[in-house]
Each structure stands twice: as structure tokens, then as C-alpha cells.
Design an enzyme around this catalytic site. Structure first.
Site, PDB file in Angstrom:
ATOM      1  N   ASN A   3     -22.661 -13.791 -18.289  1.00  0.00           N
ATOM      2  CA  ASN A   3     -22.612 -13.298 -19.500  1.00  0.00           C
ATOM      3  C   ASN A   3     -21.247 -12.509 -19.299  1.00  0.00           C
ATOM      4  O   ASN A   3     -20.919 -11.815 -18.414  1.00  0.00           O
ATOM      5  CB  ASN A   3     -23.794 -12.271 -19.897  1.00  0.00           C
ATOM      6  CG  ASN A   3     -23.423 -11.283 -20.846  1.00  0.00           C
ATOM      7  OD1 ASN A   3     -23.385 -10.107 -21.016  1.00  0.00           O
ATOM      8  ND2 ASN A   3     -23.035 -12.013 -22.221  1.00  0.00           N
ATOM      9  N   GLY A   4     -20.360 -12.594 -20.539  1.00  0.00           N
ATOM     10  CA  GLY A   4     -19.145 -11.903 -20.557  1.00  0.00           C
ATOM     11  C   GLY A   4     -17.810 -12.825 -21.132  1.00  0.00           C
ATOM     12  O   GLY A   4     -17.511 -13.617 -20.289  1.00  0.00           O
ATOM     13  N   GLU A   5     -17.273 -12.399 -22.231  1.00  0.00           N
ATOM     14  CA  GLU A   5     -16.271 -13.033 -22.731  1.00  0.00           C
ATOM     15  C   GLU A   5     -16.409 -14.769 -22.866  1.00  0.00           C
ATOM     16  O   GLU A   5     -15.234 -15.163 -22.683  1.00  0.00           O
ATOM     17  CB  GLU A   5     -14.840 -12.705 -21.845  1.00  0.00           C
ATOM     18  CG  GLU A   5     -14.562 -11.084 -21.735  1.00  0.00           C
ATOM     19  CD  GLU A   5     -14.243 -10.640 -23.233  1.00  0.00           C
ATOM     20  OE1 GLU A   5     -13.534 -11.447 -23.790  1.00  0.00           O
ATOM     21  OE2 GLU A   5     -14.368  -9.688 -23.290  1.00  0.00           O
ATOM     22  N   ARG A  64     -20.637 -10.927 -28.493  1.00  0.00           N
ATOM     23  CA  ARG A  64     -19.850 -10.714 -29.305  1.00  0.00           C
ATOM     24  C   ARG A  64     -19.406 -11.907 -29.971  1.00  0.00           C
ATOM     25  O   ARG A  64     -19.276 -11.822 -31.336  1.00  0.00           O
ATOM     26  CB  ARG A  64     -18.784  -9.658 -28.860  1.00  0.00           C
ATOM     27  CG  ARG A  64     -19.571  -8.412 -28.565  1.00  0.00           C
ATOM     28  CD  ARG A  64     -18.192  -7.383 -27.954  1.00  0.00           C
ATOM     29  NE  ARG A  64     -18.057  -8.001 -26.778  1.00  0.00           N
ATOM     30  CZ  ARG A  64     -16.981  -7.713 -25.960  1.00  0.00           C
ATOM     31  NH1 ARG A  64     -15.803  -6.826 -26.688  1.00  0.00           N
ATOM     32  NH2 ARG A  64     -16.552  -7.984 -24.862  1.00  0.00           N
ATOM     33  N   CYS A 115     -26.604  -1.600 -20.071  1.00  0.00           N
ATOM     34  CA  CYS A 115     -25.905  -0.874 -21.138  1.00  0.00           C
ATOM     35  C   CYS A 115     -25.121   0.262 -20.609  1.00  0.00           C
ATOM     36  O   CYS A 115     -25.464   1.036 -19.820  1.00  0.00           O
ATOM     37  CB  CYS A 115     -27.037  -0.357 -22.207  1.00  0.00           C
ATOM     38  SG  CYS A 115     -26.300   0.694 -23.580  1.00  0.00           S
ATOM     39  N   ALA A 138     -26.832  -4.211 -30.250  1.00  0.00           N
ATOM     40  CA  ALA A 138     -27.352  -3.187 -31.101  1.00  0.00           C
ATOM     41  C   ALA A 138     -26.657  -3.368 -32.547  1.00  0.00           C
ATOM     42  O   ALA A 138     -25.349  -3.211 -32.752  1.00  0.00           O
ATOM     43  CB  ALA A 138     -27.063  -1.778 -30.444  1.00  0.00           C
ATOM     44  N   LYS A 193     -31.270  -7.526 -17.004  1.00  0.00           N
ATOM     45  CA  LYS A 193     -29.918  -7.644 -17.324  1.00  0.00           C
ATOM     46  C   LYS A 193     -29.359  -6.568 -16.756  1.00  0.00           C
ATOM     47  O   LYS A 193     -29.322  -5.439 -16.835  1.00  0.00           O
ATOM     48  CB  LYS A 193     -29.604  -7.674 -19.041  1.00  0.00           C
ATOM     49  CG  LYS A 193     -28.235  -8.000 -19.253  1.00  0.00           C
ATOM     50  CD  LYS A 193     -27.976  -8.411 -20.776  1.00  0.00           C
ATOM     51  CE  LYS A 193     -26.636  -8.692 -21.041  1.00  0.00           C
ATOM     52  NZ  LYS A 193     -25.663  -7.737 -21.037  1.00  0.00           N
ATOM     53  N   PRO A 207     -28.542  -9.311 -26.501  1.00  0.00           N
ATOM     54  CA  PRO A 207     -29.000  -8.546 -27.180  1.00  0.00           C
ATOM     55  C   PRO A 207     -27.719  -7.575 -27.913  1.00  0.00           C
ATOM     56  O   PRO A 207     -27.121  -6.807 -26.968  1.00  0.00           O
ATOM     57  CB  PRO A 207     -29.949  -7.548 -26.474  1.00  0.00           C
ATOM     58  CG  PRO A 207     -29.533  -7.920 -25.077  1.00  0.00           C
ATOM     59  CD  PRO A 207     -28.961  -9.221 -25.112  1.00  0.00           C
TER      60      PRO A 207
END
Length: 317
Positions: free
Chosen positions: A201-203, A226, A101, A17, A141, A15
Site C-alpha cells: 500500500n502507498g502511492e 487516495r 494510522c 476516514a 494493517k 479504509p
């Protein structure tokens, strides 16, 4: 508790934003994202049926399974929000609680990653969600902690929660999105402790990184955020290998643009500017293209500018 929502090597779209709206989620779904997730939605906005928020709840027929992510910490407001979500029980499969978040406007009000400072509260919210929700699946999450890493404490707490899987972002709230702070070893510790499936999750930016993260963490699947903004085809790259080309970018961007205009009307042009910036990254003449795109608001004119640019550009050497 049902665990079969997560298959072997599940790939999820994070997700994001301002990015992961319905048109973008359709794009990544066509490129192999197994599960898509809505933008994070405030339970207050849901409880009081904010018109803009209800638009965020809409999903594409392509999105099965689809997760709706909520953020909040007030039990009464959460209950009211979930009662509204229940009216979508035939189209939404997963209810996801955001406890990761790092944005101040979320974490400074007791929601998002700040719930990692009160794991009892976090678990109580998840129990309430399971009790009230009519959706088949429940997930959460998290990050590795708020201002310090507490992966085992979080994992043990979540073992007392009625969840079907957990997504773990490999940083603390204080780490923000600093590349050097990513910690896959802590995700691996959580995987060894958790009773439910774990999504890392991450990079995760390429097929090679995906393979390395999967092996290092033992995760049941991966969530990509991203990196998918610039290349929504990354899911197919990871699964099957896919050679990137300017013609591929052109095809994807035009389809994405047309769907955004259909979904948002002419205002979609302005909303799409950030996507034009992402899709043109690394291409010759991208700076001039972005400057021009920032001045456009007419759909037909913008579409022609996109076509002209992608017909004549190439990758920077």
C-alpha cells in the site's frame, strides 16, 4: 490458518476516514475492487454501541469479502467490541486491526501506528482477536515503523500472530504521507520474511505504478487509497485497462451521488461536497463548480448542477 482469502493479484480498497462509506465502496466494488474495507472504527465506539458507529458497520450486498477495520489497545474494550462484531458474523468476513494510522488522535492514545512501538502488545491483541472473533479471517494493517523503519522486526513479530494476511503501507508514522518517503524495498524485505500473504500500500496511482510496485515488492496484492477517491475506476484500469473520459466521470458521479442521498438522506449533499471536489479535478471550470457546490444543500438542485457541469466541461489542456 486459512490463506485463500487472498487470490493472485488481489486489489483492495483502503479504509479512508470520511470517504470509504458504503456508497463509495459500492462504486469501487463495481469497478473491480476485490476486497473493500470499512472506515476505521474505534473499539470504544463499538463497545458502547454508538449509533453513528453502527451505521459504519453496514455493508452492501455487493461487498463480499468485506473487512471491518478496528482501532484500539485496551484488551477488555477490544473484547467487548468484538463480541458485538460477532453478531455480524454472517455478513462480515474479515476483522482487520489498524496498526498504521498516523493521526495524533489515534496514535497519541496508544492505538494505530503507536502499536508499532510495542510489538509484543500488537501480537497479543491479534491473538485475542483470533480467540474471540467468530469472523473467518483476521488481518492487520501496519506501517514500516513509528519514527524509524523496523520492517524485519515487524515481519518476525507478525509471524507469531494468527493472521491471514498483512497490509503494509510503505512509510513510517513520522513520514506521514510524504511522497518522497515511500519505501517499497522495505515492503519487499517484509514479503521475504512473512509466512502469510502481503498486500502493498502507498502511492499506487496508475496501472503502470501498480505493475512496478508489484514487481519491486513481490506482494501478493495491492491496496489503493487516495488515488481511488479521484478515480474509483482505477481498479478496472489496473486489471483490464480503461480509458478515462468526462462521460465516465459523469456516469460514476451521478450514481455515487444518488446512492449517497439514498444512504444518508438530504445531509448526504453536504457530505458529498468533498467527492465533488475530487471528481472535478483536472476539468475546465472546476474551481467555479466547487465554489458553487459548497453552497448547495438540496439534492435535486445539486444533481442538476452536477449534470450541467459534466455536460459542458472537458479536460484542461
Amino acid at each position: 490458518m486459512i490463506l485463500n482469502i487472498i487470490k493472485d493479484n488481489t486489489l483492495m480498497m483502503a479504509p479512508l476516514a470520511g470517504y470509504s462509506d458504503l456508497p463509495f465502496r459500492e462504486v469501487v466494488k463495481k469497478f473491480g475492487a476485490d476486497i473493500t474495507v470499512s472506515e476505521m472504527i474505534s473499539v470504544h465506539a463499538l463497545a458502547y454501541q454508538n449509533k453513528k458507529t453502527l451505521k459504519m458497520v453496514e455493508k452492501s450486498p455487493l461487498e463480499n469479502p468485506f473487512a471491518l477495520q478496528i482501532a484500539g489497545n485496551d484488551l477488555e474494550i477490544i473484547k467487548k467490541a468484538v463480541e458485538l462484531i460477532n453478531t455480524f458474523k454472517d455478513t462480515i468476513q474479515i476483522l482487520d486491526l489498524n496498526c498504521g494510522c498516523p493521526a495524533p488522535k489515534v496514535s497519541h492514545h496508544g492505538s494505530g501506528s503507536s502499536l508499532l512501538k510495542d510489538l509484543d502488545k500488537l501480537v497479543s491483541i491479534l491473538r485475542l482477536l483470533r480467540e474471540v472473533s467468530l469472523l473467518p479471517f483476521l488481518s492487520v494493517k501496519v506501517r514500516l515503523g513509528f519514527d524509524k523503519k523496523i520492517p524485519l522486526e515487524i515481519a518476525n513479530a507478525l509471524n507469531d500472530a494468527p493472521i491471514d494476511y498483512v497490509v503494509v503501507h510503505g512509510r513510517t508514522k513520522s513520514d506521514g504521507y510524504k511522497k518522497d518517503k515511500i519505501d517499497y524495498n522495505s515492503i519487499a524485505l517484509m514479503k521475504q520474511t512473512l509466512k502469510c500473504p502481503l498486500i502493498a500500500n502507498g502511492e499506487i496511482t496508475s496501472k503502470e505504478v501498480a505493475k512496478q510496485v508489484k514487481e519491486q515488492t513481490g506482494a501478493d496484492g495491492l491496496m489503493i487509497g487516495r488515488a481511488a477517491i479521484e478515480k474509483p475506476w482505477i481498479f478496472t484500469q489496473i486489471k483490464e485497462g480503461l480509458e478515462e473520459s468526462v462521460s465516465l466521470r459523469k456516469k460514476v458521479i451521478l450514481e455515487h451521488f444518488d446512492r449517497s442521498i439514498e444512504f444518508r438522506g438530504d445531509y448526504g449533499v453536504i457530505m458529498f461536497r468533498k467527492n465533488l471536489h475530487a471528481y472535478s479535478k483536472g476539468l475546465r471550470g472546476a474551481s467555479d463548480f466547487r465554489n458553487l457546490a459548497n453552497t448547495l444543500s438540496d439534492p435535486k438542485e445539486t444533481r442538476k448542477v452536477i449534470e450541467d457541469f459534466f455536460n459542458t466541461t472537458d479536460f484542461e489542456s
